[in-house]
Design an enzyme around this catalytic site. Structure first.
Site, PDB file in Angstrom:
ATOM      1  CD  GLU A 145      61.970  72.647   3.387  1.00  0.00           C
ATOM      2  OE1 GLU A 145      61.254  73.279   2.608  1.00  0.00           O
ATOM      3  OE2 GLU A 145      61.634  72.335   4.545  1.00  0.00           O
ATOM      4  CG  ASP A 201      59.140  75.589   8.869  1.00  0.00           C
ATOM      5  OD1 ASP A 201      58.828  76.726   8.493  1.00  0.00           O
ATOM      6  OD2 ASP A 201      58.915  74.560   8.201  1.00  0.00           O
ATOM      7  CD  GLU A 205      53.902  74.841   6.746  1.00  0.00           C
ATOM      8  OE1 GLU A 205      54.363  75.949   6.408  1.00  0.00           O
ATOM      9  OE2 GLU A 205      54.528  73.781   6.599  1.00  0.00           O
TER      10      GLU A 205
HETATM   11  C1  BDP Z   1      57.974  75.049   5.348  1.00  0.00           C
HETATM   12  C2  BDP Z   1      56.875  74.570   4.475  1.00  0.00           C
HETATM   13  C3  BDP Z   1      57.288  74.348   3.050  1.00  0.00           C
HETATM   14  C4  BDP Z   1      58.036  75.566   2.546  1.00  0.00           C
HETATM   15  C5  BDP Z   1      59.198  75.844   3.450  1.00  0.00           C
HETATM   16  C6  BDP Z   1      59.909  77.139   3.095  1.00  0.00           C
HETATM   17  O1  BDP Z   1      56.366  73.367   5.011  1.00  0.00           O
HETATM   18  O2  BDP Z   1      56.129  74.117   2.304  1.00  0.00           O
HETATM   19  O3  BDP Z   1      58.460  75.384   1.246  1.00  0.00           O
HETATM   20  O4  BDP Z   1      58.773  76.010   4.762  1.00  0.00           O
HETATM   21  O5  BDP Z   1      59.664  78.117   3.785  1.00  0.00           O
HETATM   22  O6  BDP Z   1      57.372  75.669   6.421  1.00  0.00           O
HETATM   23  O7  BDP Z   1      60.692  77.183   2.163  1.00  0.00           O
END
Ligand code: BDP
Length: 726
Positions: free
Chosen positions: A318, A392, A420
């Site tokens: 990401e 996720d 989340e």
């Molecule tokens: C996702 C989240 C994000 C996190 C990412 C992670 O939306 O905010 O940074 O995972 O785990 O679930 O790195």
């Protein structure tokens, strides 16, 4: 007689209980036991003998016992100085006088005191709590292999009593199955919390290191009480500044507050830190200057925090920097950091949460594809941190295919305690069953019984390095987690990190007893409510194996129609693949073939429509709307019914909660009731929006008797929540 205003004030003050039930005390309320058990306990636990060699940890243990027993027994308990040296020489605080003493220490220190007690496990965290006789006197002994183990034993005794354990039958023995039991805080230096729904970050960076918020200690107490022994202070989307001298000094102050409670501090390291704060032109892990920078950084950190735990790293994920930016592998990156902390006994937790915007492969497959070829290449003090499922933290996912598959590399499970994708702080969702589901899942990699729990505790492949991570749900809210029931998720996570074989149901009971009351009717009914709460959001958000239908960015509310985001796998349409003909993600051989990443028996089960089960149906299969999920019931109809069921389950939770009013204090009762109203409103929103959308896509009519969505689809599509939390 005329009552003056001052007298009224005094009367009001007197009437206010010493502790408002605002949730601050979590499960450590130590409420007075019912009379019968209180008397039985009071007879046996008359006073605490302060440990002879007083370390900060033993002092913390004695203080906790004093606090806890005072509350549970409903009267102050004395802490007496340790038996004197001469007395000891004569064989301990003689005879009858020691009756009712609570003694704590390591087996060696207790032997000096005349109590011979063995702790069977060799784990440094192992304890044994039992009663014994010294020179004819009945005493209670809390023995631990180390001071921290003594503290764990003290908490175990208090938990035992607080959950109505019989003081006459005391023999508690335990050692953790997992070595590193951590919370991951996604906390930023400006005190915002990524995916945090309970206020600001607990760490007040501005006033540290001088000001020590008493809350730091209470945080440490709460964690120690459930066995957590490490905390990663900052967000995995890390800011390199955390590694600069001023912040290290602040982190050292937190470490100092946590140390008596056996909690070590860890930091998320930004991979490009050598460039951002070190003035180097590269962060290439094979570059000698970069390696040297990290070595010196580690020396600096350990000078400030001698028991620093190590680094957590999110790399090439990401948009975060990582070794691949320099043509190197995850192993190259992890091993460089591992080398820097190894001389000090530190570890590196390297995350496997990776997927790429240039890789067309099914997102659910990418972590496995990237990490499997690296098996065997990681240094001894590296552990790969894998989210529980391949996408996720969805309301439900199958277990991550890396579990059991990577044999040479120790793996740890990362759970999300903050919700989340599960309704944030406001929805009542007990995550114990979700954690249990994952830990009990069988990977079949070494035959039947190769569970994720056995990957986590290292026993499947004989790994010594074992760990578990939970993304914390804590913040500055008075009740720490934004709702009383979210506390249960913190609690269950910690207890499962200690022993991944524990059951969600019994953990719910344990937590309820300490948090509310030991009343058996209450505990039974509230446990049912908690267990029901696990399935409700699956049904009103993503039933039948659907996933990632949440609105963009903040993930607040439904957004199954979203299709315009830059990366395909950011769009809900990528996950549900619904069109006029059908719905679901084909991950069988005819589709992305993600099933081939599982062991053959598991792959067969997921591939076969007869055995895949409703939970994972659309996760692995794309099916026509008219597919008969059971005789006479089409997939479309089943989907609609699930959405209805989800809403009905929230209504049922409300009814069940109302029935418990007489057992719960007004403040916590009202907050939970009101949050359940929020949950119901949002469950209906989810149901209506998803049914409206899938009806439009499928062209299917609403089954008979099913309520129309309250608004047309366009209404839901126009909802925008620019200020959603987290
Ligand atoms: C996702 C989240 C994000 C996190 C990412 C992670 O939306 O905010 O940074 O995972 O785990 O679930 O790195």
């Amino acid at each position: 007689m005329k009552i003056g205003p001052w007298l009224v004030l005094v009367m009001v003050l007197v009437a206010v209980p010493a502790h408002a039930e605002d949730g601050y005390r979590l499960w450590l309320r130590y409420a007075e036991l019912p009379a019968a058990s209180r008397e039985r306990a009071a007879e046996r636990l008359r006073f605490i003998e302060a440990p002879a060699a007083s370390t900060s940890t033993l002092t913390a243990a004695a203080e906790e016992l004093e606090r806890g027993l005072t509350g549970l027994l409903g009267r102050p308990i004395d802490v007496v100085p340790p038996a004197g040296v001469e007395e000891r020489a004569a064989g301990g605080a003689a005879g009858r006088e020691a009756d009712g003493a609570v003694l704590l220490g390591t087996p060696e220190s207790l032997a000096v005191r005349g109590a011979r007690i063995a702790v069977d496990s060799e784990s440094p965290d192992a304890y044994r709590v039992t009663d014994a006789r010294i020179d004819g006197a009945g005493v209670t002994i809390i023995a631990g292999n180390t001071d921290v183990a003594v503290l764990y034993g003290a908490f175990a005794l208090l938990r035992y009593l607080a959950t109505n354990g019989d003081p006459a039958r005391l023999d508690l023995e335990s050692s953790p199955k997992i070595k590193y039991r951590l919370l991951n805080h996604w906390d930023n230096l400006d005190r915002t919390v990524e995916r945090g729904y309970a206020g600001q970050s607990l760490w007040d960076w501005t006033t540290l290191p001088e000001y020590r918020d008493p809350r730091y200690r209470d945080y440490a107490r709460a964690n120690a009480s459930i066995g957590i022994n490490g905390t990663v202070l900052n967000n995995v989307n890390a800011n390199a500044d955390i590694l600069t001298a001023p912040y290290l000094e602040k982190a050292a102050a937190l470490a100092e507050e946590f140390r008596p409670y056996g909690i070590r501090v860890y930091l998320s390291a930004r991979f490009s830190a050598p460039m951002e704060i070190g003035g180097l032109t590269t962060a290439d892990p094979l570059d000698p200057d970069v390696r040297d920078w990290w070595r010196r950084k580690a020396e600096e950190i350990y000078a400030a925090i001698p028991d620093f735990g190590g680094f957590l790293v999110k790399a090439n994920s990401e948009g975060q920097p990582g070794p691949q930016d320099f043509g190197r592998t995850h192993a190259d990156g992890a091993n460089m950091l591992a080398e820097a902390v190894a001389p000090f006994g530190g570890i590196v937790m390297w995350r496997a949460f990776v997927y790429s915007d240039t890789n067309p492969e099914d997102r659910a497959k990418q972590a496995y594809s990237e990490f499997m070829p690296l098996d065997g290449e990681f240094a001894d003090n590296v552990i790969v941190q894998v989210k529980n499922g391949p996408i996720d933290f969805q309301p439900r996912e199958p277990f991550h295919p890396l579990f059991g598959a990577m044999q040479e590399t120790p793996l740890m499970v990362e759970f999300q305690v903050t919700k989340e994708y599960l309704g944030f702080a406001s929805h009542l969702v007990y995550l114990g069953p979700l954690f249990e589901e994952v830990l009990r899942a069988d990977t079949f990699r070494k035959g039947k019984g190769s569970t994720v729990a056995r990957v986590a505790d290292g026993s499947l492949y004989g790994h010594e390095l074992t760990a578990m991570a939970g993304v914390a749900n804590t913040g500055t809210d008075r009740d720490w987690t934004g709702s009383t029931f979210n506390q249960a998720n913190w609690y269950a996570y910690g207890r499962l990190a200690w022993d991944p074989e524990l059951g969600a149901e019994s953990l719910a009971g344990e937590w309820l007893r300490q948090t509310f009351t030991n009343d058996a009717d209450f505990v039974e009914a509230a446990t049912e409510l908690m267990l029901l709460s696990r399935e409700a959001p699956v049904n009103y958000m993503t039933p039948l194996g659907l996933a990632h239908l949440m609105a963009t960015g903040h993930h607040y509310g439904p957004g199954p129609w979203v299709s315009n985001l830059a990366r395909p796998e950011w769009n809900p349409v990528y996950y549900h693949r619904a069109d006029a003909d059908g719905i679901g993600f084909d991950r069988t051989e005819t589709g992305s073939d993600a099933i081939s990443q599982y062991a053959a028996p598991v792959a067969r089960r997921f591939a076969d429509l007869k055995t895949v089960g409703d939970e994972y149906l659309l996760w692995f299969h794309h099916l026509p709307w008219t597919y008969e999920i059971e005789p006479g019931v089409t997939l479309w109809e089943a989907l609609v019914r699930r959405y209805d069921l989800g809403v009905a389950q929230v209504e049922e939770m409300q009814q069940r909660w109302v029935a418990l009013e007489s057992y719960v204090d007004a403040e916590r009762f009202a907050k939970t009731s009101q949050l359940l109203q929020v949950q119901l409103r949002e469950a209906k929103w989810w149901r209506d929006a998803c049914i409206a959308f899938f009806r439009a896509v499928s062209g299917m009519p609403l089954p008979e008797g099913v309520a129309q969505p309250e608004h047309p689809l366009g209404y839901y599509m126009r909802i925008d929540n620019p200020y959603a939390p987290g």
